[in-house]
Motif scaffolding. Structure first.
Motif, PDB file in Angstrom:
ATOM      1  N   ARG A 111      -1.098   5.472  -4.969  1.00 31.60           N
ATOM      2  CA  ARG A 111      -0.522   4.436  -4.686  1.00 31.60           C
ATOM      3  C   ARG A 111      -0.926   3.635  -5.549  1.00 31.60           C
ATOM      4  O   ARG A 111       0.196   2.378  -6.116  1.00 31.60           O
ATOM      5  N   THR A 112      -1.361   3.687  -7.198  1.00 34.99           N
ATOM      6  CA  THR A 112      -1.530   2.223  -8.356  1.00 34.99           C
ATOM      7  C   THR A 112      -1.655   3.148  -9.389  1.00 34.99           C
ATOM      8  O   THR A 112      -1.739   4.267  -9.862  1.00 34.99           O
ATOM      9  N   THR A 125       0.731  -1.256   0.366  1.00 39.13           N
ATOM     10  CA  THR A 125       0.424   0.001  -0.031  1.00 39.13           C
ATOM     11  C   THR A 125       0.955   1.668   0.291  1.00 39.13           C
ATOM     12  O   THR A 125       0.207   2.083   0.697  1.00 39.13           O
TER      13      THR A 125
END
Length: 277
Positions: free
Chosen positions: A137-138, A117
């Motif tokens: 985060r992504t 995370t």
């Protein structure tokens, strides 16, 4: 002493020199290089540095963009870490986007980060005052935010370009889009640096002051680069976020950023300050 100003210099700067008794450079009275100090918001042409006299000063150092632009600073720090090793390990893992987009995508797919995370911070490479900064985060979050922020920055750039051109040409802002102000003129007044970003691994456990993020700003004057001379001021400033730091609140920039321009918009800042007193 004579001070010369470039286009779009803030009124407070001009007032300071007038109050100190400086003579304002006048093209009708003075020659092109007849000044002691030249103050501009944009960079100086190379020939100005080449022709300057020992008694003359500019408010910008030749080549200073290599430390003031985030992408060039990151590139130079990466180079220094490669050259000198661990002494530069204070720099968080950094990617210049989109130049290193493939490397960053590979990083997200690696075993160490694929299921993590880990939080990242993304900043426009050539902007200031916290504009356009976001956390993610992504890869999906990154692409979505880049699309949104680029659209906002393009709109802001168009407004700024029109205002700057109108001010420089001493005209009123055009009511219609079919303005006579040339595209070249607009680009010169507001450089097209949108689309350049710097991504860094976010430090999730920073030092806090009263539960809030903070930074310390020290100031130095560099009157000479050869020989190098830097005069560090005794006083500086401390800036704090306007809300307590929470690692999980990636969308709350008031808890993550210390920029005055960002936190002055926080409607809860006075309430938070009162709670901390």
């Amino acid at each position: 002493e004579i001070v010369r100003f470039g286009d779009l210099v803030e009124g407070s700067v001009k007032k300071y020199f007038r109050d100190k008794g400086w003579t304002i450079w006048d093209p009708k009275k003075h020659k092109e290089f007849q000044f002691h100090l030249f103050w501009k918001t944009k960079r100086f042409p190379a020939n100005y540095y080449e022709n300057m006299k020992s008694r003359q000063r500019f408010n910008k150092t030749d080549g200073q963009k290599h430390v003031t632009c985030k992408d060039l600073l990151a590139k130079n720090l990466q180079r220094m870490r490669k050259e000198f090793g661990p002494i530069y390990d204070f720099l968080p893992k950094t990617w210049i986007y989109p130049a290193q987009a493939t490397l960053f995508k590979a990083h997200l797919r690696s075993k160490d980060t694929k299921s993590s995370t880990q939080l990242y911070i993304c900043k426009p490479a050539r902007l200031s005052r916290g504009r356009g900064i976001f956390l993610f985060r992504t890869q999906e979050q990154l692409l979505k935010k880049l699309s949104e922020e680029n659209k906002i920055l393009h709109e802001q750039k168009e407004k700024k370009a029109a205002a700057a051109a109108a001010l420089a040409l001493n005209t009123k802002l055009p009511a219609k889009k079919n303005t006579k102000i040339s595209v070249v003129r607009r680009k010169r007044l507001v450089p097209n640096d949108i689309g350049l970003w710097v991504i860094q691994r976010y430090l999730s456990k920073p030092y806090l002051l009263g539960g809030k993020k903070f930074d310390v700003r020290a100031y130095a004057a560099i009157p000479s680069t050869w020989p190098f001379l830097a005069l560090v001021y005794n006083k500086g400033i401390v800036r704090l976020s306007s809300e307590p730091y929470e690692e999980a609140s990636a969308d709350n920039l008031y808890a993550h950023l210390t920029n005055f321009s960002i936190n002055k918009k926080n409607k809860n800042k006075n309430k938070n300050n009162n709670n901390n007193n």
